[in-house]
Design a protein around this motif. Sequence first.
Motif, PDB file in Angstrom:
ATOM      1  N   THR A  19     -15.319   2.623  11.636  1.00 13.14           N
ATOM      2  CA  THR A  19     -14.087   3.357  11.912  1.00 13.14           C
ATOM      3  C   THR A  19     -12.923   2.671  11.239  1.00 13.14           C
ATOM      4  OG1 THR A  19     -13.695   2.114  13.945  1.00 13.14           O
ATOM      5  CG2 THR A  19     -14.935   4.180  14.132  1.00 13.14           C
ATOM      6  N   THR A  20     -11.824   3.406  11.131  1.00 13.96           N
ATOM      7  CA  THR A  20     -10.606   2.878  10.517  1.00 13.96           C
ATOM      8  C   THR A  20      -9.739   2.227  11.576  1.00 13.96           C
ATOM      9  OG1 THR A  20      -9.483   4.993  10.809  1.00 13.96           O
ATOM     10  CG2 THR A  20     -10.675   4.658   8.749  1.00 13.96           C
ATOM     11  N   ASN A  21      -8.574   1.754  11.164  1.00 10.32           N
ATOM     12  CA  ASN A  21      -7.650   1.088  12.070  1.00 10.32           C
ATOM     13  C   ASN A  21      -7.242   2.007  13.217  1.00 10.32           C
ATOM     14  OD1 ASN A  21      -7.664  -1.223  10.478  1.00 10.32           O
ATOM     15  ND2 ASN A  21      -5.955  -0.476   9.222  1.00 10.32           N
ATOM     16  N   THR A  22      -6.860   1.373  14.317  1.00 12.50           N
ATOM     17  CA  THR A  22      -6.508   2.110  15.520  1.00 12.50           C
ATOM     18  C   THR A  22      -5.050   2.493  15.499  1.00 12.50           C
ATOM     19  OG1 THR A  22      -8.155   0.917  16.803  1.00 12.50           O
ATOM     20  CG2 THR A  22      -6.424   2.015  18.028  1.00 12.50           C
ATOM     21  N   LEU A  23      -4.777   3.752  15.748  1.00 12.68           N
ATOM     22  CA  LEU A  23      -3.408   4.225  15.959  1.00 12.68           C
ATOM     23  C   LEU A  23      -3.397   5.062  17.223  1.00 12.68           C
ATOM     24  CD1 LEU A  23      -2.074   5.288  12.452  1.00 12.68           C
ATOM     25  CD2 LEU A  23      -1.311   3.383  13.852  1.00 12.68           C
TER      26      LEU A  23
ATOM     27  N   ASP B  57       9.083  11.199  -5.558  1.00 10.12           N
ATOM     28  CA  ASP B  57       8.994  12.158  -4.463  1.00 10.12           C
ATOM     29  C   ASP B  57       7.626  12.829  -4.536  1.00 10.12           C
ATOM     30  OD1 ASP B  57      11.593  11.593  -3.726  1.00 10.12           O
ATOM     31  OD2 ASP B  57      12.439  13.178  -4.983  1.00 10.12           O
ATOM     32  N   LEU B  58       6.952  12.967  -3.328  1.00 10.48           N
ATOM     33  CA  LEU B  58       5.666  13.643  -3.314  1.00 10.48           C
ATOM     34  C   LEU B  58       5.418  14.211  -1.915  1.00 10.48           C
ATOM     35  CD1 LEU B  58       2.729  11.087  -3.034  1.00 10.48           C
ATOM     36  CD2 LEU B  58       5.097  10.454  -2.695  1.00 10.48           C
ATOM     37  N   THR B  59       4.466  15.122  -1.803  1.00 10.20           N
ATOM     38  CA  THR B  59       4.074  15.737  -0.533  1.00 10.20           C
ATOM     39  C   THR B  59       2.608  15.410  -0.273  1.00 10.20           C
ATOM     40  OG1 THR B  59       5.642  17.558  -0.829  1.00 10.20           O
ATOM     41  CG2 THR B  59       3.833  17.894   0.720  1.00 10.20           C
ATOM     42  N   VAL B  60       2.309  14.885   0.972  1.00  9.70           N
ATOM     43  CA  VAL B  60       0.948  14.506   1.367  1.00  9.70           C
ATOM     44  C   VAL B  60       0.627  15.195   2.679  1.00  9.70           C
ATOM     45  CG1 VAL B  60      -0.623  12.626   1.912  1.00  9.70           C
ATOM     46  CG2 VAL B  60       1.189  12.282   0.224  1.00  9.70           C
ATOM     47  N   ARG B  61      -0.576  15.810   2.761  1.00 11.35           N
ATOM     48  CA  ARG B  61      -0.977  16.503   3.987  1.00 11.35           C
ATOM     49  C   ARG B  61      -2.424  16.124   4.339  1.00 11.35           C
ATOM     50  NH1 ARG B  61       1.661  20.497   0.981  1.00 11.35           N
ATOM     51  NH2 ARG B  61       3.549  21.355   1.955  1.00 11.35           N
ATOM     52  N   ASP B  62      -2.700  16.098   5.690  1.00  7.99           N
ATOM     53  CA  ASP B  62      -4.075  15.976   6.174  1.00  7.99           C
ATOM     54  C   ASP B  62      -4.125  16.693   7.523  1.00  7.99           C
ATOM     55  OD1 ASP B  62      -6.766  14.112   5.719  1.00  7.99           O
ATOM     56  OD2 ASP B  62      -6.396  14.612   7.823  1.00  7.99           O
ATOM     57  N   HIS B  63      -4.927  17.724   7.620  1.00  8.16           N
ATOM     58  CA  HIS B  63      -4.946  18.542   8.823  1.00  8.16           C
ATOM     59  C   HIS B  63      -5.841  17.981   9.939  1.00  8.16           C
ATOM     60  CE1 HIS B  63      -2.629  21.719   6.952  1.00  8.16           C
ATOM     61  NE2 HIS B  63      -3.420  21.647   5.878  1.00  8.16           N
ATOM     62  N   GLU B  64      -6.623  16.901   9.703  1.00 13.70           N
ATOM     63  CA  GLU B  64      -7.512  16.366  10.727  1.00 13.70           C
ATOM     64  C   GLU B  64      -6.939  15.074  11.325  1.00 13.70           C
ATOM     65  OE1 GLU B  64      -9.899  18.115  11.724  1.00 13.70           O
ATOM     66  OE2 GLU B  64      -9.883  19.596  10.138  1.00 13.70           O
ATOM     67  N   SER B  65      -7.072  14.023  10.564  1.00 13.25           N
ATOM     68  CA  SER B  65      -6.677  12.704  11.111  1.00 13.25           C
ATOM     69  C   SER B  65      -5.233  12.367  10.849  1.00 13.25           C
ATOM     70  CB  SER B  65      -7.562  11.611  10.526  1.00 13.25           C
ATOM     71  OG  SER B  65      -7.471  11.597   9.115  1.00 13.25           O
TER      72      SER B  65
ATOM     73  N   PHE C 242      -2.187   8.170   7.447  1.00  6.04           N
ATOM     74  CA  PHE C 242      -2.023   6.824   7.990  1.00  6.04           C
ATOM     75  C   PHE C 242      -1.029   6.027   7.163  1.00  6.04           C
ATOM     76  CE2 PHE C 242      -3.564   2.372   8.145  1.00  6.04           C
ATOM     77  CZ  PHE C 242      -3.201   2.102   9.454  1.00  6.04           C
ATOM     78  N   ARG C 243      -1.162   6.034   5.863  1.00  7.87           N
ATOM     79  CA  ARG C 243      -0.187   5.398   4.979  1.00  7.87           C
ATOM     80  C   ARG C 243      -0.356   5.961   3.565  1.00  7.87           C
ATOM     81  NH1 ARG C 243      -3.950   1.124   5.506  1.00  7.87           N
ATOM     82  NH2 ARG C 243      -4.847   0.433   3.507  1.00  7.87           N
ATOM     83  N   ILE C 244       0.681   5.732   2.768  1.00  2.91           N
ATOM     84  CA  ILE C 244       0.681   6.190   1.369  1.00  2.91           C
ATOM     85  C   ILE C 244       0.809   4.963   0.487  1.00  2.91           C
ATOM     86  CG2 ILE C 244       1.883   7.561  -0.372  1.00  2.91           C
ATOM     87  CD1 ILE C 244       2.880   9.340   1.911  1.00  2.91           C
ATOM     88  N   GLU C 245      -0.047   4.828  -0.417  1.00  2.25           N
ATOM     89  CA  GLU C 245       0.003   3.720  -1.349  1.00  2.25           C
ATOM     90  C   GLU C 245       0.121   4.291  -2.787  1.00  2.25           C
ATOM     91  OE1 GLU C 245      -3.411   1.289  -0.867  1.00  2.25           O
ATOM     92  OE2 GLU C 245      -2.789   0.506   1.108  1.00  2.25           O
ATOM     93  N   PHE C 246       0.959   3.699  -3.579  1.00  2.00           N
ATOM     94  CA  PHE C 246       1.056   4.086  -4.994  1.00  2.00           C
ATOM     95  C   PHE C 246       1.571   2.897  -5.789  1.00  2.00           C
ATOM     96  CE2 PHE C 246       5.068   5.278  -3.071  1.00  2.00           C
ATOM     97  CZ  PHE C 246       6.014   4.816  -3.944  1.00  2.00           C
ATOM     98  N   ALA C 247       1.370   2.942  -7.051  1.00  2.00           N
ATOM     99  CA  ALA C 247       1.803   1.850  -7.928  1.00  2.00           C
ATOM    100  C   ALA C 247       2.636   2.404  -9.075  1.00  2.00           C
ATOM    101  CB  ALA C 247       0.596   1.097  -8.459  1.00  2.00           C
TER     102      ALA C 247
END
Length: 776
Positions: free
Chosen positions: A484-488, A649-657, A660-665
């Motif tokens: 599993t991933t980190n707890t939130l 500027d960007l748009t991020v979506r996830d309809h389930e979980s 959690f965070r956005i990473e970019f370089a």
Amino acid sequence: MTLLVISPYVQGDVIMEDIVSHQKDAGVLKVGEEVVAEKQYVDMDVIMVGGVWHQKDARVDEVGQDIDVQKLYVEQDVIIGGGVSDRKYVVVHQDGKDQTVDKPFAHIIAIMVENVSDQILVDVLQDGKEIPVLQQYVPLRVSMVEVNCGWKKDCYPGTCLKTVTCQCVPTFSGSNCEIMSKLPEFKTCEASLDDEQIGVCGTEVYTNKNEVSKIRINLEQSYNKPDNVKEYPEGGYLRTFRVGLINASYNIIIKDTGGSISINEERICTTNPGNLYPHDKIQCQITLPFTTGLKHKQQMEIVMVGKTGGYKEVLKEDTQDKQYINLTFTGQSKSQKVTFKFDLEPPIHCSEENTCCDGSGSCKENSTPLTTLKDITYIPIVNLFFRGWSDKDSDISEYRYKVYEVTSNGEGVLQENEKPIMTQSSISVELAQDNFNLPHPGMFSIIGEVVDTASNIRYCRAFVLYAERNTSIVFYKNVTAFGTTNTLDHALWRTDTTNNITINWEGVFGNPYLEQHNLLARIRKSSLPDLIDYINGNVSTAGTQNKRGIIKFQYVTKPFIQRASTRRRRSLDPPTDWKYVHNLGNRISVPPVKHGDGITFWMKAEDYLGNVLTDYVYILADNTIPFISDMVFRKNVTGPRMGYFSSVDLTVRDHESGIFRIEFAVYDTTGQPNRLIDPPPYGFYADRTFGIGAILKWYLPNACYPIFSVNIEFVDSGKDPIFNSNRSQAELSGLNPKKVYKVELYVVYENRVKSDKVRLTFESGEYVLGSGGKLH
């Protein structure tokens, strides 16, 4: 003193028909002349009809001449009618001549009308001649007022009147008053074994000695002659009279079970006078060696005996040469004893004989040998009870106890400290309970002593744990699940929807107080003999199986079918259908969940003190990737915080979980990555909420500059901001139970640039005293 005679009579009770008058210690006057009396006269009234007068120890005048009376007269009044007077062993005067009477006359009062006086078997003088009287008769001219049979019948210390039957004084009896009824008096009567256990006569002493090396006897007897026994007259038929103690002895008797006698030894005290040498007091102090071994239920009787007796020396009857014989008295014996009973077995508890319950199933109330009723307590007062004890031989005499603090010996074992912190010397058998205060929190051992009358001791032990009121279970870390991933916000996400889920709670719960003091470790066995150890309580001498002070784990799994996009974070009510985890295991395996579904896993921990703490976690499945769109890069722009920078500027979506965070370089033209200047923290959530506090956690991003501080501000609550030095979590306190709080989190970098604020809304928990807090 001089008396003046004006007339021929003295002023007194003396009738003087002649020219003689005499009184005690007085000058006597004869027709105006003084005559001195040199001896004491007796204070008596005497009527002198003739010219003769005589009394005890007196000088007697007859016709102006002195006649010396050499023998003792009896203190009685005698009326002399003629010229003859006769008494026991006295000089009798008739016509101015001395006549000696050799036979013992009785103590009587006789009225002598003329010159004749007769008595029973005595010589009577008449006209200077001896006339033997062989029968008891009274001539016409003699009146016999009292008759004593002392010559013919020996009655001393009694008398006989008119007949030859003795009338004995009290404490004497028999035909000749030869039987003594008065018993010896025991002034001291005691015995001891090895100078340790002393028994007084008339008592029973229980002892647990199976070997005795010496017996000490201390005996003192006395005999006081009755007050009503008068001194015997000297010179008569009785020459010596002596009564008292004539014998002192003791018996040592050993009786076996059933009363049979195995030893019976009689010994005489060193002082043993016998009938001819009676004593008023006999003392007997003796120490005897003793080598016979003694057995359980035997008894030793030490019987001390005293006997009275004596003798009287009387004139042998019908002898002319005054021969005396000894007549002994028949005395009485008196005995008293000390009994030593040997009880070599200690008290016994009903559990050892299976007698705590009868055949009907009825059991004695609380038959635990030694109990505190509550062996785990948050208050210092301890109530202690002894129950179910008995002793078939000498009975229970008293209860005692000592209290020791129990600490770790550094080897993972608990043991009593060397010195007790408290000692109670005696508790009555009727009470069989006590209470006391413990000085401070900790583990304590109570060593009970059950003592019987013979001083046999049986030991028993109990324990009590006095815990601090704020001792509770705490969370050390979160429940985890493999894959599993980190707890939130109590949520664990996994992408695997085919394999079983392994949930792990190892090290999550613990009680720091119990763990730090090692209070659930094995307790060292006591060195006391035949000790009954604590068997029915919560504290075990073998130690208590635990994990960091936790002695019980329970869990429940519930389905969770709401989709994450619509799920609201809310408090959940704990379930009731808990399942026990055997042997304090720390992981279980549950079936997998489908994409978009999940389970709620509840875990409950209970510690040794009865504290309970619950937690839950969502395990949810999401095997789809997030959706990214509308990404725009802006270079060389200006803004209020910095004069010159670039942005994306960007748009991020996830309809389930959810995201959690956005990473970019960002890479420069040379291909080297650039870092963000002021990224905000992310993953901000309430990890735990208590009645008066909460634990908030978050994640920090990579940035161009080092972080100077992480700050939390309360929104619309009036509480001061928190400058947190721990950069991944903060512990809040001073909250109100069941209240909704809004907080904002931001980062201040070393260049004093602040990141954007991240807001969190949470509700504080319900305050539960002593449970460690109810968590949501």
